[in-house]
Scaffold this motif. Structure first.
Motif, PDB file in Angstrom:
ATOM      1  N   ASP A   1      50.664  10.987  68.042  1.00 10.28           N
ATOM      2  CA  ASP A   1      51.716  11.666  67.275  1.00 10.28           C
ATOM      3  C   ASP A   1      51.156  12.452  66.094  1.00 10.28           C
ATOM      4  O   ASP A   1      51.554  13.597  65.854  1.00 10.28           O
ATOM      5  CB  ASP A   1      52.738  10.640  66.772  1.00 10.28           C
ATOM      6  CG  ASP A   1      53.486   9.976  67.918  1.00 10.28           C
ATOM      7  OD1 ASP A   1      53.681  10.642  68.952  1.00 10.28           O
ATOM      8  OD2 ASP A   1      53.854   8.797  67.773  1.00 10.28           O
ATOM      9  N   THR A   2      50.232  11.828  65.357  1.00 13.02           N
ATOM     10  CA  THR A   2      49.737  12.461  64.123  1.00 13.02           C
ATOM     11  C   THR A   2      48.368  13.097  64.277  1.00 13.02           C
ATOM     12  O   THR A   2      47.896  13.787  63.376  1.00 13.02           O
ATOM     13  CB  THR A   2      49.672  11.418  62.994  1.00 13.02           C
ATOM     14  OG1 THR A   2      48.768  10.360  63.372  1.00 13.02           O
ATOM     15  CG2 THR A   2      51.046  10.825  62.733  1.00 13.02           C
ATOM     16  N   GLY A   3      47.713  12.865  65.406  1.00 12.64           N
ATOM     17  CA  GLY A   3      46.387  13.434  65.617  1.00 12.64           C
ATOM     18  C   GLY A   3      45.311  12.654  64.886  1.00 12.64           C
ATOM     19  O   GLY A   3      45.352  11.421  64.828  1.00 12.64           O
ATOM     20  N   VAL A   4      44.355  13.364  64.294  1.00 13.29           N
ATOM     21  CA  VAL A   4      43.233  12.747  63.587  1.00 13.29           C
ATOM     22  C   VAL A   4      43.399  13.006  62.095  1.00 13.29           C
ATOM     23  O   VAL A   4      43.577  14.156  61.675  1.00 13.29           O
ATOM     24  CB  VAL A   4      41.882  13.323  64.064  1.00 13.29           C
ATOM     25  CG1 VAL A   4      40.721  12.601  63.394  1.00 13.29           C
ATOM     26  CG2 VAL A   4      41.768  13.216  65.585  1.00 13.29           C
ATOM     27  N   SER A   5      43.343  11.949  61.302  1.00 14.95           N
ATOM     28  CA  SER A   5      43.506  12.117  59.860  1.00 14.95           C
ATOM     29  C   SER A   5      42.345  12.916  59.280  1.00 14.95           C
ATOM     30  O   SER A   5      41.253  12.981  59.858  1.00 14.95           O
ATOM     31  CB  SER A   5      43.589  10.754  59.170  1.00 14.95           C
ATOM     32  OG  SER A   5      42.329  10.103  59.198  1.00 14.95           O
ATOM     33  N   GLU A   6      42.576  13.506  58.136  1.00 14.78           N
ATOM     34  CA  GLU A   6      41.548  14.314  57.478  1.00 14.78           C
ATOM     35  C   GLU A   6      40.323  13.473  57.141  1.00 14.78           C
ATOM     36  O   GLU A   6      39.176  13.924  57.275  1.00 14.78           O
ATOM     37  CB  GLU A   6      42.127  14.939  56.209  1.00 14.78           C
ATOM     38  CG  GLU A   6      41.163  15.877  55.495  1.00 14.78           C
ATOM     39  CD  GLU A   6      41.798  16.539  54.286  1.00 14.78           C
ATOM     40  OE1 GLU A   6      41.053  17.083  53.455  1.00 14.78           O
ATOM     41  OE2 GLU A   6      43.046  16.508  54.175  1.00 14.78           O
ATOM     42  N   GLN A   7      40.552  12.232  56.721  1.00 13.64           N
ATOM     43  CA  GLN A   7      39.444  11.348  56.359  1.00 13.64           C
ATOM     44  C   GLN A   7      38.554  11.051  57.567  1.00 13.64           C
ATOM     45  O   GLN A   7      37.327  11.158  57.502  1.00 13.64           O
ATOM     46  CB  GLN A   7      39.995  10.037  55.790  1.00 13.64           C
ATOM     47  CG  GLN A   7      38.911   9.033  55.384  1.00 13.64           C
ATOM     48  CD  GLN A   7      39.507   7.701  54.932  1.00 13.64           C
ATOM     49  OE1 GLN A   7      40.729   7.559  54.836  1.00 13.64           O
ATOM     50  NE2 GLN A   7      38.647   6.733  54.661  1.00 13.64           N
ATOM     51  N   LEU A   8      39.175  10.692  58.692  1.00 15.65           N
ATOM     52  CA  LEU A   8      38.403  10.375  59.894  1.00 15.65           C
ATOM     53  C   LEU A   8      37.759  11.626  60.473  1.00 15.65           C
ATOM     54  O   LEU A   8      36.602  11.590  60.917  1.00 15.65           O
ATOM     55  CB  LEU A   8      39.312   9.722  60.938  1.00 15.65           C
ATOM     56  CG  LEU A   8      38.652   9.358  62.278  1.00 15.65           C
ATOM     57  CD1 LEU A   8      37.461   8.433  62.067  1.00 15.65           C
ATOM     58  CD2 LEU A   8      39.668   8.718  63.219  1.00 15.65           C
ATOM     59  N   ALA A   9      38.487  12.740  60.455  1.00 13.80           N
ATOM     60  CA  ALA A   9      37.937  13.992  60.983  1.00 13.80           C
ATOM     61  C   ALA A   9      36.689  14.404  60.219  1.00 13.80           C
ATOM     62  O   ALA A   9      35.698  14.859  60.802  1.00 13.80           O
ATOM     63  CB  ALA A   9      38.992  15.095  60.912  1.00 13.80           C
TER      64      ALA A   9
END
Length: 264
Positions: free
Chosen positions: A22-30
């Motif tokens: 739903d939200t994809g990949v968070s900025e932190q993890l990306a």
């Protein structure tokens, strides 16, 4: 076999928001992923759905298959050495007691009937040591089998059915015909009628084999076989103990009487 090491670790309070359909990949993890993935590299992931999420959101090629799951199983069992204390929370599925490589090795050494619930960390470690020692011998297989052709052509010896250590021993006899290095075993008994051929034909092999490489391979194989013998005995002892504990627990369960609660 290739070594792996931890590049970076981050804890996510809300794991669902870090990586989801739903939200994809968070900025932190990306950001963490991009720091360690070079253009053209493939990222191994622990779940099939991660392939779709990461590829569609970051454009990074991902891989999830049986081989990757074997790797993840190994990493999960090493988590205490890789991840800071108290930072790792793994599901029961992630902590399955056996991977396919472990099942294969247990079957090979006659422990195929071992139930998953009997597996302990000591059994995992002993099985891993057996696998590693087998690998050390197998990695010399191609170079050792190359020698079969020379034995056949030069001495008329058919070594196709020899195990790798026997083949390595024969090569050592040819490389060091004057007994410069002590070899393991009773050589006349080991080689039978071929023993005299190896002794007599040794001068014919001068310059064919790289002596130092053969010596190093032989030493590694002998050492691995010795370690394997000890590991196999330890595994046998551990499995016997695990089976006894399991049987005792099953017997206790069978004979346990259901509790009765009295009401006043």
């Amino acid at each position: 076999m290739h070594p792996v090491w931890l590049k970076e670790f981050q804890a996510f309070e809300d794991k669902a928001s870090a990586l989801s359909l739903d939200t994809g990949v968070s900025e932190q993890l990306a950001g963490m992923i991009r720091r360690f993935i070079c253009p053209g590299q493939t990222l191994a992931v622990g779940k099939q759905e991660y392939v779709t999420i990461i590829q569609s959101n970051l454009g990074i090629k991902c891989l999830w298959n049986a081989e990757v799951m074997e790797l993840m199983w190994g990493l999960n069992n090493l988590k205490e050495h890789l991840v800071p204390d108290g930072k790792s929370e793994l599901s029961k599925e992630d902590c399955l007691p056996m991977c396919e490589g472990m099942k294969f090795t247990l079957n090979k050494y006659g422990f195929g009937d071992l139930k998953p619930e009997m597996v302990t960390r000591s059994i995992i470690e002993a099985t891993g040591l057996l696998y590693e020692t087998d690998y050390i011998v197998r990695k010399h297989g191609e170079s050792m089998r190359y020698a079969c052709k020379h034995l056949k052509e030069t001495s008329g010896i058919n070594a196709e059915d020899w195990d790798l250590l026997k083949l390595a021993t024969a090569i050592m006899m040819l490389c060091y015909p004057n007994g410069e290095h002590k070899l393991v075993g009773n050589l006349p008994e080991l080689f039978g009628d071929d023993y005299s051929k190896l002794v007599d034909d040794a001068p014919k092999y001068k310059g064919i084999f790289r002596k130092f490489s053969c010596l190093r391979a032989y030493a590694e194989m002998v050492r691995s076989r010795r370690i394997r013998s000890k590991a196999a005995r330890r595994l046998d002892s551990l499995v016997t103990a695990a089976e006894r504990i399991y049987d005792e627990a099953q017997q206790a369960l069978m004979h346990a009487q259901p509790g009765v609660i009295k009401q006043e």
